[in-house]
Design a protein around this motif. Structure first.
Motif, PDB file in Angstrom:
ATOM      1  N   UNK A   1      -1.453 -22.795  54.363  1.00  0.00           N
ATOM      2  CA  UNK A   1      -2.495 -22.337  53.435  1.00  0.00           C
ATOM      3  C   UNK A   1      -2.143 -20.969  52.861  1.00  0.00           C
ATOM      4  N   UNK A   2      -1.645 -20.090  53.697  1.00  0.00           N
ATOM      5  CA  UNK A   2      -1.231 -18.770  53.232  1.00  0.00           C
ATOM      6  C   UNK A   2      -0.083 -18.889  52.237  1.00  0.00           C
ATOM      7  N   UNK A   3       0.875 -19.767  52.549  1.00  0.00           N
ATOM      8  CA  UNK A   3       2.027 -19.940  51.660  1.00  0.00           C
ATOM      9  C   UNK A   3       1.610 -20.502  50.310  1.00  0.00           C
ATOM     10  N   UNK A   4       0.551 -21.310  50.294  1.00  0.00           N
ATOM     11  CA  UNK A   4       0.080 -21.856  49.016  1.00  0.00           C
ATOM     12  C   UNK A   4      -0.346 -20.732  48.078  1.00  0.00           C
ATOM     13  N   UNK A   5      -1.005 -19.713  48.627  1.00  0.00           N
ATOM     14  CA  UNK A   5      -1.408 -18.587  47.784  1.00  0.00           C
ATOM     15  C   UNK A   5      -0.190 -17.816  47.282  1.00  0.00           C
ATOM     16  N   UNK A   6       0.893 -17.834  48.076  1.00  0.00           N
ATOM     17  CA  UNK A   6       2.097 -17.108  47.669  1.00  0.00           C
ATOM     18  C   UNK A   6       2.837 -17.790  46.531  1.00  0.00           C
ATOM     19  N   UNK A   7       2.606 -19.089  46.343  1.00  0.00           N
ATOM     20  CA  UNK A   7       3.298 -19.799  45.261  1.00  0.00           C
ATOM     21  C   UNK A   7       2.886 -19.298  43.888  1.00  0.00           C
ATOM     22  N   UNK A   8       1.744 -18.602  43.820  1.00  0.00           N
ATOM     23  CA  UNK A   8       1.236 -18.123  42.528  1.00  0.00           C
ATOM     24  C   UNK A   8       1.766 -16.734  42.173  1.00  0.00           C
ATOM     25  N   UNK A   9       2.454 -16.108  43.123  1.00  0.00           N
ATOM     26  CA  UNK A   9       2.925 -14.745  42.901  1.00  0.00           C
ATOM     27  C   UNK A   9       4.135 -14.734  41.967  1.00  0.00           C
ATOM     28  N   UNK A  10       4.233 -13.671  41.170  1.00  0.00           N
ATOM     29  CA  UNK A  10       5.421 -13.463  40.344  1.00  0.00           C
ATOM     30  C   UNK A  10       6.076 -12.120  40.675  1.00  0.00           C
ATOM     31  N   UNK A  11       5.784 -11.617  41.884  1.00  0.00           N
ATOM     32  CA  UNK A  11       6.348 -10.337  42.316  1.00  0.00           C
ATOM     33  C   UNK A  11       7.837 -10.469  42.578  1.00  0.00           C
ATOM     34  N   UNK A  12       8.492  -9.348  42.722  1.00  0.00           N
ATOM     35  CA  UNK A  12       9.941  -9.340  42.879  1.00  0.00           C
ATOM     36  C   UNK A  12      10.433 -10.031  44.130  1.00  0.00           C
ATOM     37  N   UNK A  13       9.627 -10.056  45.200  1.00  0.00           N
ATOM     38  CA  UNK A  13      10.076 -10.669  46.444  1.00  0.00           C
ATOM     39  C   UNK A  13      10.297 -12.173  46.291  1.00  0.00           C
ATOM     40  N   UNK A  14       9.695 -12.793  45.283  1.00  0.00           N
ATOM     41  CA  UNK A  14       9.823 -14.239  45.109  1.00  0.00           C
ATOM     42  C   UNK A  14      11.211 -14.643  44.616  1.00  0.00           C
ATOM     43  N   UNK A  15      11.967 -13.693  44.076  1.00  0.00           N
ATOM     44  CA  UNK A  15      13.300 -14.013  43.555  1.00  0.00           C
ATOM     45  C   UNK A  15      14.257 -14.351  44.700  1.00  0.00           C
ATOM     46  N   UNK A  16      15.193 -15.277  44.464  1.00  0.00           N
ATOM     47  CA  UNK A  16      16.148 -15.649  45.521  1.00  0.00           C
ATOM     48  C   UNK A  16      16.956 -14.447  46.003  1.00  0.00           C
ATOM     49  N   UNK A  17      17.303 -14.463  47.265  1.00  0.00           N
ATOM     50  CA  UNK A  17      18.110 -13.372  47.835  1.00  0.00           C
ATOM     51  C   UNK A  17      19.549 -13.517  47.375  1.00  0.00           C
TER      52      UNK A  17
ATOM     53  N   UNK B   1      13.601 -25.698  45.004  1.00  0.00           N
ATOM     54  CA  UNK B   1      12.605 -24.670  44.682  1.00  0.00           C
ATOM     55  C   UNK B   1      13.182 -23.271  44.791  1.00  0.00           C
ATOM     56  N   UNK B   2      14.502 -23.147  44.706  1.00  0.00           N
ATOM     57  CA  UNK B   2      15.166 -21.883  45.044  1.00  0.00           C
ATOM     58  C   UNK B   2      14.787 -20.725  44.133  1.00  0.00           C
ATOM     59  N   UNK B   3      14.257 -21.001  42.951  1.00  0.00           N
ATOM     60  CA  UNK B   3      13.927 -19.918  42.028  1.00  0.00           C
ATOM     61  C   UNK B   3      12.700 -19.126  42.477  1.00  0.00           C
ATOM     62  N   UNK B   4      11.942 -19.643  43.456  1.00  0.00           N
ATOM     63  CA  UNK B   4      10.711 -18.975  43.900  1.00  0.00           C
ATOM     64  C   UNK B   4      10.599 -19.128  45.416  1.00  0.00           C
ATOM     65  N   UNK B   5      10.763 -18.033  46.143  1.00  0.00           N
ATOM     66  CA  UNK B   5      10.783 -18.109  47.607  1.00  0.00           C
ATOM     67  C   UNK B   5       9.433 -18.549  48.187  1.00  0.00           C
ATOM     68  N   UNK B   6       8.346 -18.213  47.519  1.00  0.00           N
ATOM     69  CA  UNK B   6       7.043 -18.656  47.985  1.00  0.00           C
ATOM     70  C   UNK B   6       6.907 -20.165  47.930  1.00  0.00           C
ATOM     71  N   UNK B   7       7.457 -20.775  46.889  1.00  0.00           N
ATOM     72  CA  UNK B   7       7.402 -22.238  46.774  1.00  0.00           C
ATOM     73  C   UNK B   7       8.328 -22.899  47.786  1.00  0.00           C
ATOM     74  N   UNK B   8       9.465 -22.276  48.051  1.00  0.00           N
ATOM     75  CA  UNK B   8      10.355 -22.788  49.101  1.00  0.00           C
ATOM     76  C   UNK B   8       9.595 -22.861  50.424  1.00  0.00           C
ATOM     77  N   UNK B   9       8.922 -21.773  50.762  1.00  0.00           N
ATOM     78  CA  UNK B   9       8.193 -21.706  52.024  1.00  0.00           C
ATOM     79  C   UNK B   9       7.092 -22.761  52.077  1.00  0.00           C
TER      80      UNK B   9
END
Length: 250
Positions: free
Chosen positions: A234-250, A102-110
């Motif tokens: 539950x909080x992380x589930x909401x983050x999986x929908x984000x497309x903000x810049x922070x979701x990009x891999x470091x 899931x490395x392309x989206x940090x929210x999904x990793x979490x």
């Protein structure tokens, strides 16, 4: 420099960690990582105080304890330390596989990592609460396996997310950074507030966990950790929908 001037940037950094700017490179991740640091304190308080001298999150301790056990120091079990190391390693392997997939989206990793971690910790609570005395070999090693797996997943995830100074477990470098990077040492003095919060989070979890164990509720730290993980999931589930810049891999 006055005390007020010295404290002000620390407090500002602490506030930014708890209430991060959505435009920050790490977005909403810092407060979640702080919560996971509390989980570490809770779980390690339980493991050390009820399962013998063994950690399920801080593997440096288990390496040292293995040496103590081999030297014949009383109260230390080589088998328990090695079991914790093996379980943690297996959990880190699982966490690494989740992170790479899931490395392309940090929210999904979490989120994908928190789901199994939550299940494992709550399973550990069920064993501790209902499976019989904690000093029996079956209960002890079942708990070491479940909790070691869970915290291995957490540590691999923290490594993949790479939020500075919020590893959720290792505080040695965090405390070193607070001193070595301080203005008193001639450094820039940055991130002291975040580092202090990380130490405080671990301390708070350990204090609450130890208080529960020592005052007659030995399984309670795992219940608290499981509930905190459930909220984070539950909080992380909401983050999986984000497309903000922070979701990009470091």
């Amino acid at each position: 420099m006055s005390i007020r001037e010295a404290v002000r940037p620390v407090l500002r950094e602490a506030r930014a960690t708890v209430l991060p700017d959505p435009a920050d490179r790490h977005g909403p991740l810092p407060p979640v990582m702080l919560a996971l640091t509390v989980v570490t304190g809770l779980v390690d308080a339980f493991s050390y105080l009820t399962l013998g001298h063994v950690f399920v999150a801080n593997m440096t301790g288990n390496v040292v304890f293995s040496g103590f056990a081999l030297a014949g120091a009383p109260g230390f079990s080589l088998v328990a330390a090695l079991a914790a190391l093996a379980a943690f390693g297996a959990g880190a392997l699982l966490g690494g596989r989740i992170a790479h997939r899931a490395r392309a989206h940090r929210g999904r990793v979490l989120h994908r990592a928190l789901v199994p971690e939550t299940v494992l910790v709550l399973a550990g609570y069920a064993v501790a609460r209902f499976a019989g005395p904690l000093d029996t070999a079956g209960s002890r090693y079942s708990l070491i396996a479940l909790l070691g797996l869970a915290l291995g997943v957490q540590n691999a995830t923290a490594r993949a997310l790479a939020v500075p100074d919020l590893t959720t477990t290792v505080l040695t470098l965090t405390i070193t950074g607070m001193a070595a990077d301080s203005r008193a040492a001639g450094g820039p003095g940055g991130r002291s507030g975040r580092r202090a919060l990380s130490v405080l989070a671990m301390f708070s979890g350990a204090l609450a966990g130890a208080f529960a164990v020592l005052h007659g509720q030995p399984a309670l730290p795992l219940l608290l950790a499981g509930l905190l993980l459930a909220v984070c999931t539950l909080d992380a589930f909401t983050l999986t929908r984000s497309d903000a810049g922070w979701t990009d891999p470091v």
